[in-house]
Design a protein around this motif. Structure first.
Motif, PDB file in Angstrom:
ATOM      1  N   PHE A 175       0.837  -1.289  -0.082  1.00  0.00           N
ATOM      2  CA  PHE A 175       0.017  -0.089   0.124  1.00  0.00           C
ATOM      3  C   PHE A 175       1.007   1.086  -0.122  1.00  0.00           C
ATOM      4  N   LEU A 176       1.962   1.204   0.874  1.00  0.00           N
ATOM      5  CA  LEU A 176       3.104   2.355   0.754  1.00  0.00           C
ATOM      6  C   LEU A 176       4.502   1.562   0.816  1.00  0.00           C
ATOM      7  N   SER A 197       2.399  11.762  -0.455  1.00  0.00           N
ATOM      8  CA  SER A 197       1.786  10.762  -0.763  1.00  0.00           C
ATOM      9  C   SER A 197       0.213  10.948  -0.662  1.00  0.00           C
ATOM     10  N   LEU A 198      -0.162  11.728   0.448  1.00  0.00           N
ATOM     11  CA  LEU A 198      -1.399  12.093   0.667  1.00  0.00           C
ATOM     12  C   LEU A 198      -2.189  12.945  -0.536  1.00  0.00           C
ATOM     13  N   GLU A 199      -1.594  13.535  -1.044  1.00  0.00           N
ATOM     14  CA  GLU A 199      -2.212  14.409  -2.078  1.00  0.00           C
ATOM     15  C   GLU A 199      -2.842  13.671  -3.303  1.00  0.00           C
ATOM     16  N   ARG A 200      -2.121  12.804  -3.988  1.00  0.00           N
ATOM     17  CA  ARG A 200      -2.903  11.956  -4.880  1.00  0.00           C
ATOM     18  C   ARG A 200      -2.667  10.485  -4.827  1.00  0.00           C
ATOM     19  N   PHE A 201      -1.150  10.254  -4.380  1.00  0.00           N
ATOM     20  CA  PHE A 201      -0.996   8.924  -4.630  1.00  0.00           C
ATOM     21  C   PHE A 201      -1.727   7.778  -3.839  1.00  0.00           C
ATOM     22  N   GLN A 202      -2.076   8.061  -2.429  1.00  0.00           N
ATOM     23  CA  GLN A 202      -2.931   7.219  -1.665  1.00  0.00           C
ATOM     24  C   GLN A 202      -4.340   7.165  -2.164  1.00  0.00           C
ATOM     25  N   PRO A 203      -4.874   8.226  -2.495  1.00  0.00           N
ATOM     26  CA  PRO A 203      -6.233   8.205  -3.118  1.00  0.00           C
ATOM     27  C   PRO A 203      -6.423   7.282  -4.503  1.00  0.00           C
ATOM     28  N   PHE A 204      -5.415   7.629  -5.208  1.00  0.00           N
ATOM     29  CA  PHE A 204      -5.221   7.139  -6.656  1.00  0.00           C
ATOM     30  C   PHE A 204      -5.101   5.383  -6.418  1.00  0.00           C
ATOM     31  N   ILE A 217     -10.357   0.718 -11.426  1.00  0.00           N
ATOM     32  CA  ILE A 217     -11.129   1.938 -12.000  1.00  0.00           C
ATOM     33  C   ILE A 217     -10.258   2.530 -12.954  1.00  0.00           C
ATOM     34  N   THR A 218     -10.873   2.532 -14.236  1.00  0.00           N
ATOM     35  CA  THR A 218     -10.155   3.032 -15.378  1.00  0.00           C
ATOM     36  C   THR A 218     -10.958   4.426 -15.820  1.00  0.00           C
ATOM     37  N   ASP A 219     -11.792   4.657 -15.247  1.00  0.00           N
ATOM     38  CA  ASP A 219     -12.699   5.866 -15.690  1.00  0.00           C
ATOM     39  C   ASP A 219     -12.076   6.893 -14.940  1.00  0.00           C
ATOM     40  N   GLU A 224     -10.780  10.705 -10.367  1.00  0.00           N
ATOM     41  CA  GLU A 224     -10.648  12.218  -9.718  1.00  0.00           C
ATOM     42  C   GLU A 224     -11.738  12.238  -8.650  1.00  0.00           C
ATOM     43  N   ASP A 225     -13.141  11.564  -8.848  1.00  0.00           N
ATOM     44  CA  ASP A 225     -13.918  11.957  -7.836  1.00  0.00           C
ATOM     45  C   ASP A 225     -13.453  11.186  -6.205  1.00  0.00           C
ATOM     46  N   GLU A 226     -12.779   9.981  -6.551  1.00  0.00           N
ATOM     47  CA  GLU A 226     -12.154   9.433  -5.544  1.00  0.00           C
ATOM     48  C   GLU A 226     -11.196  10.195  -4.674  1.00  0.00           C
ATOM     49  N   VAL A 227     -10.409  10.885  -5.579  1.00  0.00           N
ATOM     50  CA  VAL A 227      -9.510  11.587  -4.788  1.00  0.00           C
ATOM     51  C   VAL A 227     -10.085  12.896  -3.906  1.00  0.00           C
ATOM     52  N   VAL A 228     -11.168  13.439  -4.571  1.00  0.00           N
ATOM     53  CA  VAL A 228     -11.934  14.298  -3.782  1.00  0.00           C
ATOM     54  C   VAL A 228     -12.569  13.684  -2.565  1.00  0.00           C
TER      55      VAL A 228
END
Length: 238
Positions: A175-176, A197-204, A217-219, A224-228
């Protein structure tokens, strides 16, 4: 020439946090496998202990039995230090008789701390104390805080160079896996990288192919919704 903490959190994740006056400590010392356990090999490190130990843990051997098996076949065992934790939170450790003082280990519920060539026993005591105290904290941050407490207590008596944080949750991949190989303040740099890593890597990462969702998820809009959503939840939990 290192100190580390290996742990299993309440949700079943495994983590290793390690710091040393040794280049690229995370590459050779930190090992974990989802659903199996975590292990740190240090002092005059034997990198084979990682895969050997985790393979044996996967066969449901007790950590104490695994330690015995991997050290028995190593003629350099007196110069090694290794500790591990299994899927039930049981731990075991070996500190060879030729390891450099201060050296030793300390185990608690769901974790183990070990080190060698340290400023003193207070390094692992403070590392363990921090981990115990911060039981409500996010697992990765709890491990980072434990390392920081050990460093504040004196850390590696030779100085600083490298640090690493490795966490396995449910997948065959980590995971990390964050590493600082050569830095004047490696734990602070590890903390900074964790923040990045919290900015985008972990949610991605939650969108990657997984056992539960083999295609991931490929959409990109959904990603982007998951990141938000990730950041909204983090802000809510602060």
């Amino acid at each position: 020439m290192t100190w580390s903490i290996v742990a299993r959190d309440a949700g079943g994740a495994f983590g290793v946090a390690v710091s040393s006056r040794f280049f690229a400590v995370g590459m050779l010392c930190a090992h974990a496998r989802s659903g199996v356990g975590a292990l740190a090999t240090q002092a005059l490190v034997n990198p084979h202990y990682g895969p050997w130990g985790l393979d044996l843990l996967s066969q449901k051997l007790l950590p104490s039995e695994v330690i015995k098996k991997i050290t028995e076949k190593d003629q350099g065992r007196d110069h090694r230090q290794v500790h591990m934790i299994d899927a039930k939170g049981r731990s075991a450790a070996h500190t060879g008789s030729a390891c450099v003082d201060w050296c030793g280990q300390l185990a608690g519920e769901g974790f183990s701390v070990a080190g060698n060539m340290l400023a003193g026993p207070q390094v692992i005591e403070e590392t363990a104390g921090s981990y115990r105290k911060n039981h409500a904290m996010n697992f990765a941050e709890r491990l980072l805080c434990a390392l920081e407490a050990g460093e504040a207590a004196g850390g590696d008596k030779r100085g600083k160079q490298a640090a690493a944080l490795r966490i396995h949750t449910t997948e065959d991949y980590p995971f990390l896996d964050i590493r600082v190989d050569d830095h004047e303040d490696p734990i602070a740099e590890l903390r900074r990288l964790y923040g990045k890593s919290l900015e985008r890597f972990q949610p991605f990462s939650t969108c990657l192919p997984s056992r539960a969702r083999p295609a991931g998820i490929t959409d990109r809009a959904v990603i982007e919704d998951e990141v938000v959503k990730f950041h909204l939840q983090r802000n809510k939990n602060k």
